[in-house]
Design a protein around this motif. Structure first.
Motif, short mmCIF file in Angstrom:
data_model
loop_
_atom_site.label_atom_id
_atom_site.label_comp_id
_atom_site.label_asym_id
_atom_site.label_seq_id
_atom_site.Cartn_x
_atom_site.Cartn_y
_atom_site.Cartn_z
N VAL A 70 0.86 -1.18 0.00
CA VAL A 70 0.00 0.00 0.00
C VAL A 70 0.90 1.24 0.00
O VAL A 70 1.64 1.47 0.96
CB VAL A 70 -0.92 0.03 1.23
CG1 VAL A 70 -1.83 1.25 1.18
CG2 VAL A 70 -1.75 -1.26 1.31
N SER A 83 -5.88 4.65 1.26
CA SER A 83 -6.03 3.40 2.02
C SER A 83 -4.97 3.26 3.10
O SER A 83 -5.18 2.59 4.10
CB SER A 83 -5.99 2.19 1.09
OG SER A 83 -7.07 2.20 0.20
N LYS A 142 -6.08 5.04 6.20
CA LYS A 142 -7.30 4.38 6.67
C LYS A 142 -7.00 3.08 7.40
O LYS A 142 -7.55 2.80 8.46
CB LYS A 142 -8.23 4.12 5.48
CG LYS A 142 -9.53 3.43 5.83
CD LYS A 142 -10.37 3.25 4.58
CE LYS A 142 -11.68 2.55 4.88
NZ LYS A 142 -12.49 2.36 3.64
N PHE A 143 -6.12 2.26 6.82
CA PHE A 143 -5.89 0.93 7.36
C PHE A 143 -4.67 0.81 8.27
O PHE A 143 -4.62 -0.09 9.11
CB PHE A 143 -5.76 -0.09 6.21
CG PHE A 143 -7.02 -0.27 5.43
CD1 PHE A 143 -8.22 -0.56 6.08
CD2 PHE A 143 -7.04 -0.16 4.05
CE1 PHE A 143 -9.39 -0.74 5.37
CE2 PHE A 143 -8.21 -0.33 3.33
CZ PHE A 143 -9.39 -0.62 3.99
N THR A 167 -9.74 1.32 -6.86
CA THR A 167 -10.88 1.58 -5.99
C THR A 167 -11.59 0.27 -5.70
O THR A 167 -11.84 -0.51 -6.61
CB THR A 167 -11.86 2.56 -6.65
OG1 THR A 167 -11.17 3.75 -6.97
CG2 THR A 167 -13.02 2.87 -5.70
#
Length: 250
Positions: free
Chosen positions: A143, A149, A152-153, A249
């Motif tokens: 990532v 992302s 977010k993660f 996405t």
């Protein structure tokens, strides 16, 4: 001795006998001091308990947390093992399960092809979406740090950041009696009578947090394996895919 006094004496003797029997069976229901044989945290104020459990949680390098977290209207079911320099485990959201692995600053995400397919489930005429999903199926995908992302993660694998936020109850903090979690005696503290969250803290050994109900029904988590070391390493090259500057996405 009057009849009333004799009756009171008999009742006292009977209660004593019953307590002796109960204690002999290994329970503590008749103990005059529920904190006897504990780490003594149950005798502290709620604020002191919260402070001590935060310090205990921060003092060890590893923990496992499992349960549910509700954020931004989504419910995430998590089973994660965390340590100071990363973490690993599974996250399930909206029926899709993916695996997270962070080693240092590098974050990997692994999921099946369905996870990577666009939400409408359709590919374009050239089949680009399906081809991309097939390429990523079952692989650890790097990532990029600039990808949405990542922020977010990666928070799911940041032990200190995650626990610092989770272990802060909202509102006025009070104690809510002695309880038990997975066979371990606990003292419970609440925020605003429970509406601001509840936290069970171990009365055995170190005062680690063992169970949390988040404020506003935002999930329930259990904590275990405090201080138990586990291996954390980057996946082999054959198991990884470097997708580029931005993930597709999902």
């Amino acid at each position: 001795m009057t009849a009333i006094a004799q009756g009171r004496t008999r009742r006292t003797a009977l209660m004593g006998a019953m307590c002796a029997l109960v204690l002999g069976l290994g329970t503590t229901g008749c103990s005059e001091d529920p904190d006897a044989g504990t780490n003594g945290v149950g005798k502290l104020t709620a604020e002191q308990i919260q402070s001590k459990t935060k310090k205990a949680a921060a003092s060890v390098d590893a923990v496992r947390l499992a349960g549910s977290v509700v954020t931004s209207g989504k419910t995430y079911k998590v089973d994660l093992r965390l340590k100071a320099d990363g973490g690993a485990g599974s996250v399930t959201a909206e029926g899709a399960t993916f695996h997270l692995l962070r080693v240092g600053e590098q974050l990997y995400l692994k999921a099946d092809a369905a996870f990577w397919t666009h939400e409408d489930g359709k590919s374009d005429d050239s089949g680009t979406d399906t081809a991309a999903a097939d390429k990523l199926d079952g692989k650890y995908v790097k990532v990029p740090t600039g990808d949405p992302s990542y922020k977010k993660f990666s928070g799911f694998t940041d032990k200190d950041l995650l626990l610092d936020g989770l272990l802060s109850l909202q509102g006025s903090v009070q104690t809510d009696g002695h309880h038990e979690q997975a066979g371990v005696r606990t003292i419970r503290i609440t925020g605003d009578g429970g509406s601001g969250g509840t936290l069970d803290v171990s009365l055995e050994g170190e005062p680690y947090p063992l169970r949390l109900e988040r404020a506003g029904g935002a999930g329930t988590l259990t904590f275990s394996s405090w201080g138990k070391e586990f291996a954390l390493k980057e996946p082999a090259k054959g198991e990884t895919v470097d997708y580029g500057q931005q993930l597709p996405t999902s």
